[in-house]
Design a protein around this motif. Structure first.
Motif, mmCIF file in Angstrom:
data_model
loop_
_atom_site.group_PDB
_atom_site.id
_atom_site.type_symbol
_atom_site.label_atom_id
_atom_site.label_comp_id
_atom_site.label_asym_id
_atom_site.label_seq_id
_atom_site.Cartn_x
_atom_site.Cartn_y
_atom_site.Cartn_z
ATOM 1 N N ALA A 62 -42.144 -168.515 16.184
ATOM 2 C CA ALA A 62 -42.391 -167.068 16.105
ATOM 3 C C ALA A 62 -41.240 -166.351 15.417
ATOM 4 O O ALA A 62 -41.450 -165.370 14.692
ATOM 5 C CB ALA A 62 -42.612 -166.498 17.502
ATOM 6 N N GLU A 63 -40.012 -166.834 15.625
ATOM 7 C CA GLU A 63 -38.867 -166.192 14.986
ATOM 8 C C GLU A 63 -38.897 -166.422 13.481
ATOM 9 O O GLU A 63 -38.535 -165.537 12.705
ATOM 10 C CB GLU A 63 -37.555 -166.715 15.574
ATOM 11 N N ARG A 64 -39.330 -167.606 13.048
ATOM 12 C CA ARG A 64 -39.427 -167.862 11.603
ATOM 13 C C ARG A 64 -40.491 -166.955 10.979
ATOM 14 O O ARG A 64 -40.264 -166.351 9.934
ATOM 15 C CB ARG A 64 -39.765 -169.323 11.336
ATOM 16 N N PHE A 65 -41.639 -166.862 11.616
ATOM 17 C CA PHE A 65 -42.699 -166.019 11.082
ATOM 18 C C PHE A 65 -42.250 -164.558 11.036
ATOM 19 O O PHE A 65 -42.422 -163.871 10.022
ATOM 20 C CB PHE A 65 -43.961 -166.147 11.931
ATOM 21 N N ALA A 66 -41.676 -164.068 12.127
ATOM 22 C CA ALA A 66 -41.294 -162.665 12.213
ATOM 23 C C ALA A 66 -40.185 -162.326 11.220
ATOM 24 O O ALA A 66 -40.134 -161.206 10.696
ATOM 25 C CB ALA A 66 -40.857 -162.327 13.641
ATOM 26 N N THR A 67 -39.295 -163.268 10.944
ATOM 27 C CA THR A 67 -38.269 -163.052 9.922
ATOM 28 C C THR A 67 -38.895 -162.997 8.541
ATOM 29 O O THR A 67 -38.534 -162.156 7.707
ATOM 30 C CB THR A 67 -37.216 -164.169 9.987
ATOM 31 N N ALA A 68 -39.867 -163.883 8.292
ATOM 32 C CA ALA A 68 -40.480 -163.959 6.962
ATOM 33 C C ALA A 68 -41.204 -162.678 6.581
ATOM 34 O O ALA A 68 -41.251 -162.327 5.400
ATOM 35 C CB ALA A 68 -41.440 -165.142 6.897
ATOM 36 N N ILE A 69 -41.765 -161.960 7.541
ATOM 37 C CA ILE A 69 -42.521 -160.754 7.178
ATOM 38 C C ILE A 69 -41.614 -159.568 6.878
ATOM 39 O O ILE A 69 -42.095 -158.494 6.536
ATOM 40 C CB ILE A 69 -43.563 -160.380 8.252
ATOM 41 N N GLY A 70 -40.297 -159.769 6.978
ATOM 42 C CA GLY A 70 -39.367 -158.729 6.545
ATOM 43 C C GLY A 70 -39.086 -158.769 5.064
ATOM 44 O O GLY A 70 -38.580 -157.810 4.506
ATOM 45 N N SER A 71 -39.397 -159.899 4.398
ATOM 46 C CA SER A 71 -39.068 -160.073 2.986
ATOM 47 C C SER A 71 -40.286 -160.620 2.264
ATOM 48 O O SER A 71 -41.418 -160.403 2.688
ATOM 49 C CB SER A 71 -37.867 -161.018 2.859
ATOM 50 N N GLY A 72 -40.069 -161.333 1.153
ATOM 51 C CA GLY A 72 -41.164 -162.053 0.527
ATOM 52 C C GLY A 72 -41.488 -163.249 1.395
ATOM 53 O O GLY A 72 -40.633 -164.116 1.601
ATOM 54 N N PRO A 73 -42.691 -163.349 1.958
ATOM 55 C CA PRO A 73 -42.968 -164.397 2.952
ATOM 56 C C PRO A 73 -42.947 -165.797 2.342
ATOM 57 O O PRO A 73 -43.785 -166.142 1.521
ATOM 58 C CB PRO A 73 -44.353 -164.024 3.490
ATOM 59 N N LEU A 74 -41.965 -166.578 2.768
ATOM 60 C CA LEU A 74 -41.743 -167.929 2.248
ATOM 61 C C LEU A 74 -41.290 -168.827 3.390
ATOM 62 O O LEU A 74 -40.357 -168.484 4.119
ATOM 63 C CB LEU A 74 -40.670 -167.895 1.162
ATOM 64 N N LEU A 75 -41.953 -169.960 3.566
ATOM 65 C CA LEU A 75 -41.550 -170.935 4.573
ATOM 66 C C LEU A 75 -41.679 -172.331 3.980
ATOM 67 O O LEU A 75 -42.510 -172.579 3.098
ATOM 68 C CB LEU A 75 -42.404 -170.818 5.836
ATOM 69 N N SER A 76 -40.847 -173.230 4.469
ATOM 70 C CA SER A 76 -40.891 -174.634 4.048
ATOM 71 C C SER A 76 -41.034 -175.490 5.299
ATOM 72 O O SER A 76 -41.554 -175.041 6.316
ATOM 73 C CB SER A 76 -39.631 -174.973 3.247
ATOM 74 N N GLY A 77 -40.566 -176.721 5.238
ATOM 75 C CA GLY A 77 -40.573 -177.575 6.416
ATOM 76 C C GLY A 77 -41.651 -178.636 6.401
ATOM 77 O O GLY A 77 -42.529 -178.665 5.535
#
Length: 662
Positions: free
Chosen positions: A523-538
């Protein structure tokens, strides 16, 4: 022409310009109409320091807007601004001002034409030089580094200072100076009269700017801007700047809807292959991603189209088909100026290789070893345009991540190209010419593929964690950082980068790399991502089916909300935002001018069960607050209450509140 006066005006500001053959072109008055403040010091301590521009030709004493030999040859008022034409015996100078109906900003640039019959070299270029003051020196405060870090009034802002913010501590009124010169070439001097004022232009010493002009050639400068702001009002920087930068400076404008991007880099780095990618694609599709990106490792060698058949024996066509069948589009990493040592372009055109100060071919370290660096101020530029365009067309790409260039190296290598026979005549000139080359490449790609998303990495731009207006003039996005996501420090470091830049940069242009979707708490990764350009890896395979479904619901919710609300119109950091840490809570709000949007809170290890937030809303509406994480209503709250402070529960460490006007 004789004397003439022009008035640039909007509902926000008035700028009075005057030309006198004896005194040149000056700004006589610059009024903030919302307050009545005239920011031009009266009387100026040194009137010659107030000038519309200054630059040197062939290292001679500068030509300024106050030079006595200037002639006014033209002027044209348009719906959004003014162009003034001036001339000397060997130059024509067009001074262009742009105003905006919805933004308290004047943007400005020059076009300088060599009308002589011999080449000239420009240097020491200053695009705005005004003795602006928001009060006496001891009443003013200066914020540097994206307008958030306190500094002494007399300073020089450089690469990490695309915008400086100066204001009166009593009235909260001030100005933000924005410099769109790219990367290492930008320079902003404040209090240069030792009392007050600002000069905005190109660097002159550490990374000196030069530009040679052949007879008849025109150099169009980067633009600069001045915004008028006032704290604790609807004209506060947190409202003015996000709205302006996203509408005017973001490549695709205020209508841009950010794509959710998956990237293979961290956790897998270059160790990617066909079975792995085929296992990740359906999971990414279920999670709601829009773009599935193969980072470095898919290609046989940098600078060519060939696929690493040891890892992808069937090429990328099947991969692309699977990505599109899962509801996504393919993205690829591409090296812009670094090519494989045995790449055909390096073998056939060694004259295009960048040379170092010892006139040896420049090489740089990459994850696949040392490789030659090609100069983007050479005919290589057209070759790389054709190479990238062929890859985009072949694989129907929605996004490209462009990496590795020659202008400046993030890891300590000296900048510039010393080769002869390129489009630069000196190594100093190569710095600007290579930045121009990057924009020429992206302009050519946009002309062929207008919907393509182009990401210019921090390594390409030459500084860790850098984003600036020059980059946004060339690309849509900036892979701004590689945050190594190990434990809870990853998201907090990402938010530090975000909070420190969000006052003056459009947050949806920032891609903060390497937050991994599979690391807890997700949830912390998702919530951080919506503050900027949403980008996730892993490694998405490590997620449980319930977690994959959770991501799918959450990304679906965010996309719907983002389509319905222009939350790019503000960015409001909350809590311990200056330095997010384990012991305190932090957060942010992204709201439309109507006050609708999201409030995102992070408890970290503070053990607090609720936090008080105050939102500077300037409406009289009531808002329904809804906890997206818990799926529960938090009640209907008046704007007046939100201004005064309301308590928000924070029981599970992360809270996302959706605010809708009742």
């Amino acid at each position: 022409m004789t004397e003439k006066t022009w008035l640039l005006h909007s509902k926000h500001m008035e700028r009075e310009l005057h030309f006198d053959p004896a005194a040149g072109l000056v700004t006589r008055r610059w009024l903030h109409r919302l307050t009545g403040t005239d920011f031009i010091a009266d009387p100026p301590a040194a009137p010659n320091w107030n000038m519309e521009f200054s630059f040197a030709v062939n290292r001679q004493p500068p030509i300024t807007s106050r030079s006595p030999h200037l002639r006014l040859i033209s002027d044209q008022l348009t719906e959004d601004g003014l162009e003034i034409g001036l001339a000397t015996d060997s130059l024509q100078i067009a001074v262009r001002y742009t105003m905006f109906a919805d933004h308290p900003v004047i943007r400005k640039g020059l076009a300088i034409t060599n009308t002589s019959d011999v080449p000239i070299t420009l240097s020491h270029v200053i695009l705005e030089s005004l003795e602006l003051r928001a009060g006496s020196a001891d009443e003013q405060r200066l914020m540097a580094h994206y307008g958030v870090l306190p500094r002494e009034l007399f300073m020089t802002g450089r690469m990490d200072d695309p915008a400086l913010y100066q204001f009166n501590v009593h009235t909260g009124e001030g100005w933000i100076a924005m410099n769109e010169a790219p990367g290492i070439l930008k320079r902003i001097d404040t209090s240069w009269s030792w009392q007050c004022g600002v000069q905005i232009g190109y660097d002159t010493d550490i990374f000196p700017f030069e530009r040679r002009l052949e007879p008849g050639e025109t150099f169009t400068t980067a633009q600069v801007g001045i915004a008028f702001v006032q704290e604790n009002t609807a004209s506060a920087p947190q409202w003015v700047m996000p709205a302006y930068t996203s509408a005017v400076l973001l490549k695709k404008g205020a209508d841009y809807q950010p794509a959710w991007i998956y990237n293979t880099w961290e956790h897998f780095f270059r160790d990617i292959d066909e079975p792995l990618i085929e296992s990740l694609i359906p999971i990414a599709g279920q999670m709601g991603y829009d773009i599935f990106t193969l980072d470095d490792g898919w290609q046989a060698r940098m600078g060519e189209d060939g696929i690493d058949t040891a890892h992808f024996p069937n090429g990328l066509d099947t991969i692309r088909e699977q990505v599109e069948a899962a509801g996504m589009r393919l993205g690829l990493w591409l090296a812009l100026a670094v090519v494989g040592a045995d790449a055909a372009v390096a073998q056939e055109h060694p004259e295009w290789i960048c040379l170092d100060r010892h006139l040896a071919p420049r090489q740089t370290f990459t994850m696949s070893g040392f490789a030659p660096v090609m100069c983007l101020a050479s005919p290589y530029r057209q070759a790389v345009i054709e190479h990238i365009a062929a890859v985009v067309e072949r694989y129907h790409l929605a996004y490209i991540k462009l990496d590795l260039t020659t202008v400046f190296n993030t890891y300590g290598e000296t900048p510039g190209c010393y080769a002869e026979g390129h489009e630069h005549h000196t190594a100093d000139e190569s710095l600007g010419r290579i930045y121009e080359g990057i924009k020429q490449i992206t302009d050519a790609l946009y002309a062929r593929f207008p919907d393509l998303l182009i990401d210019l990495t921090f390594e390409l731009w030459g500084q860790k964690h850098l984003i600036d207006y020059g980059l946004l003039a060339a690309g849509d996005l900036d892979w701004m950082s590689n945050v190594h996501d190990l434990g809870a420090a990853g998201p907090r470091q990402a938010r530090t980068l975000l909070y420190h830049r969000a006052r003056v940069m459009p947050v949806e242009a920032m891609l903060i790399g390497n937050l991994q979707a599979n690391i807890e708490p997700i949830a912390e990764r998702f919530a951080t991502a919506i503050g900027s350009g949403p980008l996730l890896s892993g490694d998405l395979r490590q997620l449980s089916p319930d977690q994959v479904a959770w991501y799918g619901r959450m990304t679906g919710w965010y996309k719907r909300l983002r389509r319905e609300l222009p939350i790019q119109e503000s960015f409001l950091p909350l809590g311990a935002w200056m330095q997010p840490n384990a012991a305190e809570w932090d957060g942010f709000a992204r709201l439309s001018w109507q006050g609708e949007g999201i409030v995102v809170l992070f408890g970290n290890q503070s053990a607090v069960s609720e936090v008080e937030i105050r939102l500077p809303l300037f409406t009289d509406f009531h808002y329904r607050l809804f906890s997206v994480m818990a799926g529960t209503d938090l009640g209907i709250i008046a704007a007046e209450q939100l201004r005064g402070g309301v308590l928000i529960p924070l029981t599970d460490g992360v809270q996302i509140v959706e605010m809708r006007r009742v």
